[in-house]
Design an enzyme around this catalytic site. Structure first.
Site, PDB file in Angstrom:
ATOM      1  N   TYR A  57      90.037 -11.738  58.936  1.00  0.00           N
ATOM      2  CA  TYR A  57      90.305 -11.816  60.369  1.00  0.00           C
ATOM      3  C   TYR A  57      90.093 -13.247  60.829  1.00  0.00           C
ATOM      4  O   TYR A  57      88.981 -13.747  60.898  1.00  0.00           O
ATOM      5  CB  TYR A  57      89.394 -10.877  61.159  1.00  0.00           C
ATOM      6  CG  TYR A  57      89.534  -9.406  60.829  1.00  0.00           C
ATOM      7  CD1 TYR A  57      90.669  -8.905  60.192  1.00  0.00           C
ATOM      8  CD2 TYR A  57      88.531  -8.507  61.151  1.00  0.00           C
ATOM      9  CE1 TYR A  57      90.797  -7.562  59.884  1.00  0.00           C
ATOM     10  CE2 TYR A  57      88.647  -7.155  60.853  1.00  0.00           C
ATOM     11  CZ  TYR A  57      89.767  -6.699  60.221  1.00  0.00           C
ATOM     12  OH  TYR A  57      89.877  -5.348  59.915  1.00  0.00           O
ATOM     13  N   GLY A 208      97.495   0.064  69.542  1.00  0.00           N
ATOM     14  CA  GLY A 208      97.759  -0.257  70.932  1.00  0.00           C
ATOM     15  C   GLY A 208      98.795   0.628  71.598  1.00  0.00           C
ATOM     16  O   GLY A 208      98.919   0.631  72.825  1.00  0.00           O
ATOM     17  N   PHE A 209      99.531   1.415  70.809  1.00  0.00           N
ATOM     18  CA  PHE A 209     100.613   2.230  71.366  1.00  0.00           C
ATOM     19  C   PHE A 209     100.091   3.249  72.373  1.00  0.00           C
ATOM     20  O   PHE A 209     100.700   3.461  73.429  1.00  0.00           O
ATOM     21  CB  PHE A 209     101.366   2.942  70.239  1.00  0.00           C
ATOM     22  CG  PHE A 209     102.487   3.822  70.716  1.00  0.00           C
ATOM     23  CD1 PHE A 209     103.706   3.267  71.083  1.00  0.00           C
ATOM     24  CD2 PHE A 209     102.330   5.194  70.802  1.00  0.00           C
ATOM     25  CE1 PHE A 209     104.744   4.079  71.532  1.00  0.00           C
ATOM     26  CE2 PHE A 209     103.360   6.006  71.248  1.00  0.00           C
ATOM     27  CZ  PHE A 209     104.573   5.458  71.613  1.00  0.00           C
TER      28      PHE A 209
END
Length: 339
Positions: A57, A208-209
């Site tokens: 990340y 996130g949907f």
């Protein structure tokens, strides 16, 4: 604010908050460091004590950020998880699991996090060139040396999980699990439950949907990996918007948001499941915690699952099988010993 209870993750002794905090989005794309540290502190003070990061990340910047956030007595309040396994080689992402790399990656994560020990250390993806027993052997040594407490796998198939667990107990398996991602339920979940392994659900809001629906693609920046996910391509998104609409309608009837309903569904998967939604916004963090108060009946669960059944969702959840548990088994140990 909903109470954030504790749960036993796996059967090896690790206790974590019933909801974790995914730290990838804190640095993708880069954000003001002081604001993200304040967000982590808010999560901890609200009862979210299970922090999940990874060396990739950033790369590296999420671990550094989390390390800074844990200064001043915060380290003792959290259960810290990070991962290894991805490495850029000649500009391409490779999965690595050989013993030398396992040790090198762990030592580097300890330095970036500025801690003496990692509570839960995952193999982020399975290296299909290295027998899982070899990778696990080195992780077992790291446990014995006190550098890590518990071992986890991410996106591993049932056979790999069994082989790994036979070398050293696996505490948790991290998998993508959400209303529209259910492929782990047939083999992986039963295997984990048989072996006493906890399940950590990443992307419980469908990347996130289930937060904003099809509009989520408007927030993708140039380097956002979600641009390549088939479900978010225009031809599939137009179809998939109906899933969000039906979830939103049910959420309105339940007096919560669509994201809270989707997150509550994951929480109802079982007492051995810990979702780790990520966010970079304080309001969203509070909404995620409030999802713990959403109660669902068996009828609610059945309806939700029908909204996002296989027939109702178009497009794969990933852009390449390399990054999933599919075909993630490794060669037999004998092949390594004789090579």
């Amino acid at each position: 604010m909903a109470e954030v209870r504790k749960m036993k993750l796996g059967s090896q002794g690790l206790e974590v908050s019933i909801q974790g905090f995914g730290c990838a989005g804190l640095v993708r794309p880069p954000k003001p460091e002081n604001e993200m540290i304040a967000l982590i502190h808010h999560a901890i003070n609200s009862g979210i004590t299970f922090l999940d990061t990874a060396d990739i990340y950033g790369p590296f910047t999420s671990e550094i950020l989390v390390g800074k956030a844990l200064k001043g007595g915060m380290r003792e309040k959290v259960q810290l998880a990070t991962k290894f396994g991805f490495k850029r080689v000649n500009g391409e992402m490779e999965v690595q699991g050989d013993p030398a790399y396992v040790r090198e990656a762990c030592e580097a994560s300890l330095k970036r996090l500025d801690v003496d020990c990692i509570d839960l250390y995952y193999q982020h993806r399975v290296d299909t060139r290295v027998p899982i027993e070899v990778t696990m052997g080195e992780l077992k040594k790291l446990v014995e040396e006190g550098k890590i407490k518990y071992v986890g796998l991410s996106e591993a198939c049932a056979v790999t999980i069994r082989r790994a667990h036979a070398v050293h107990p696996i505490t948790a398996v991290q998998m993508e699990w959400s209303l529209w991602t259910r492929d782990l339920e047939e083999e992986i979940v039963p295997t984990c439950r048989e072996l006493g392994i906890g399940i950590v659900a990443y992307s419980p809001l469908g990347r996130g949907f289930f937060s904003v629906g099809p509009k989520v693609v408007e927030s993708f920046n140039e380097g956002d990996y979600r641009k390549n996910i088939p479900r978010f391509l225009p031809e599939n998104l137009e179809h998939n918007k109906h899933v969000f609409e039906r979830v939103s309608e049910m959420a309105a009837r339940k007096g919560c948001t669509a994201s809270q309903l989707a997150l509550a569904w994951v929480h109802h998967r079982g007492g051995d499941v810990c979702p780790i939604p990520g966010t970079s916004k304080l309001n969203n963090l509070d909404l995620n915690i409030a999802a713990l108060s959403v109660k669902l009946t068996p009828d609610d669960l059945a309806k939700l699952e029908s909204f996002a059944s296989g027939d109702n969702v178009k497009g794969d959840r990933i852009w390449t099988k390399t990054f999933s548990w599919l075909d993630s088994d490794t060669p037999p140990l004998s092949s390594w010993q004789t090579s």
